[in-house]
Scaffold this active site. Sequence first.
Site: not given
Length: 650
Positions: A141, A284, A326, A395
């Site tokens: 991922d 994240d 995030e 990204h």
Amino acid sequence: MYEQVAHSLLNDILNQIKPEIHQQDLRHFYTRLGANFYAIHALFEKLYGDRDDFEQQAQTLVETMARQYIKRSDKLRQLDLARERDYNWFLSQKWVGMALYCNGFAGDLNGLRERLNYFQELGINLVHVMPIMPCPEGSSDGGYAVSDFREIDPQVGTLADLNALAAEMQARDILLVLDVVVNHTSNRHYWAEQAKAGNPVYQDYYYTFETRSVPDMFEQSMPEIFPENAPGNFTWDEEMGRWVMTVFNDYQWDLNYSNPAVFIEMLNIILFWANQGADILRLDAVAFLWKKIGSTCQNEREAHLILQLLKDCCQVTAPGVLFIAEAIVAPVEMIKYFGEDAVIAKECEIAYNATFMALMWDAVATKNARLLNQGIKSLPVKLERATWLNYIRCHDDIGLGFDDRDILLCDYQPAEHRKFLIDYFTGQFADSYARGLPFGQNDKTGDARISGSLASLVGLEYALEVGDDSAIDDAIKLILLLHGMIMSFGGIPLLYYGDALGTLNDDSYRTDPNKRGDTRWVHRPAIDWEIAARRNTPGCVEYKIFSALKRMIAVRKEISVFADFNNRELLEVENPHLFVFGRYNLNHQSGRVLVVANFNGKPQHLNLDDLGTWSSQQGQLVDLYRGTSPDLFKNSLVIPGFGFYWLGEK
């Protein structure tokens, strides 16, 4: 704050602390622990106080913080003290960042160290090195399926290489940002392997179930994150003989934060990377940290408590380290990840301004700023000692998560408008030169997100292919316009690697069986440094973009009102193609800057008399970015097509 129960527990913990810890010099640690322990105890008890092992877990928590403090270098401890004194240091306009994949940018960590001059040439002084921990090949991922939280992917280097990079960056006053994936692990992680082997301790690190009964209850309210590639939120593991929660991909197992051992493990990992020299840690998928039947399992109250507890603990051991949240969620939810204090960020000091990013892309497609203006009006005010990361590309994909109410207020229909945007950026709309690709298509809802490099999405790829000089110029203007907005809006501008060089889509991912099912790889390029060298050749596209951004960054750093102290005022104007806001000093001194952006390809005008107090300029206007006077007719400002101004006074 003194509180008898918490104070009593802290005394018990300190009386039982291991000799190898107690014998160390812990003066600053004990001071910070005493100051923060009431909050730490209250949060830890709220999350885990009903457990029989609560006091033992609290003991382990404090010893974990102490051990990582002992391992923290003297240089990092001195940096902590300096940042405690200058607590608003990260709000300065002098920070300009870039996010990159190490292997795509420079091959490995040593290559990245050799390329540090590139950042200084451009003016970048904050570098986000995206995940560098090992992941299984083919199930990574993009680096977010971690199989070992304390190692470096051998393809990019070693911990020694990272330490050398961090030391060199610190010597050059460049901040290092690293990722910690806090929501999940790879299914090849040691904890997952132990769970598969039947170890109940590690099965409790995840959400695992013998039957579909509980998973089916969850599925009734949980949305699908990747409906195209990873439908559903649970995966049957044949080896373990149990269902496991896998919100993102079937090879990413969600961690069970209702288990305090998981919290302590992840805190230990966060502090480990802080001690490797990271100035900022990007956490994240924080919106997903707490799972509850009957909910979407996003943005739960307990997820915020976990982040508050992580921050309080980090402030004891490594107070100079900041957190980035995030969490790509609705504005009303996003603002909560700063915390609920009136001033201080009690969770994460920095958060992605995904709303601003998506609204700018809407303006690019529609050639007007109607939804951009409306959406910014709906953006909640952040805390004073917190800041945004403002970005154009990253990204990940571009989501179209606008508030439907804002879309309706602009006289658009939500479903139709999103369909238009998808068609526009994938080149399906008649007047579009964009070369984007759909990502995460949901056949049930018709939703999709967008992949593609900045240059390809604004039409540069098309323009170069057909040799249309006018279209090339327009694409470059759009690239600069978008960067002009993230540089001036308020927060830390975060460029994406390749964007300063006009890097196009990279279609090579289609030949890689491990990547071709994920269109996001189209905008995760490998930098060709021979092409990058054109940034020094006048007349080249690379030169035009790079030199303009270099100037923009240098000018931004000299404009004090671009520091982020909630000192921005959105100005409503009649011309729908314009986005206008002012930046000002809170102490009412001079130095105001008026930012005017034209998202239409044709020149637009703005009557300065209509700007209220912003029209009462005492001196001659100058465009601070270019160092020239703007185009004026009488008292109407003329803004070129796809142009912008940073207007100040001589």
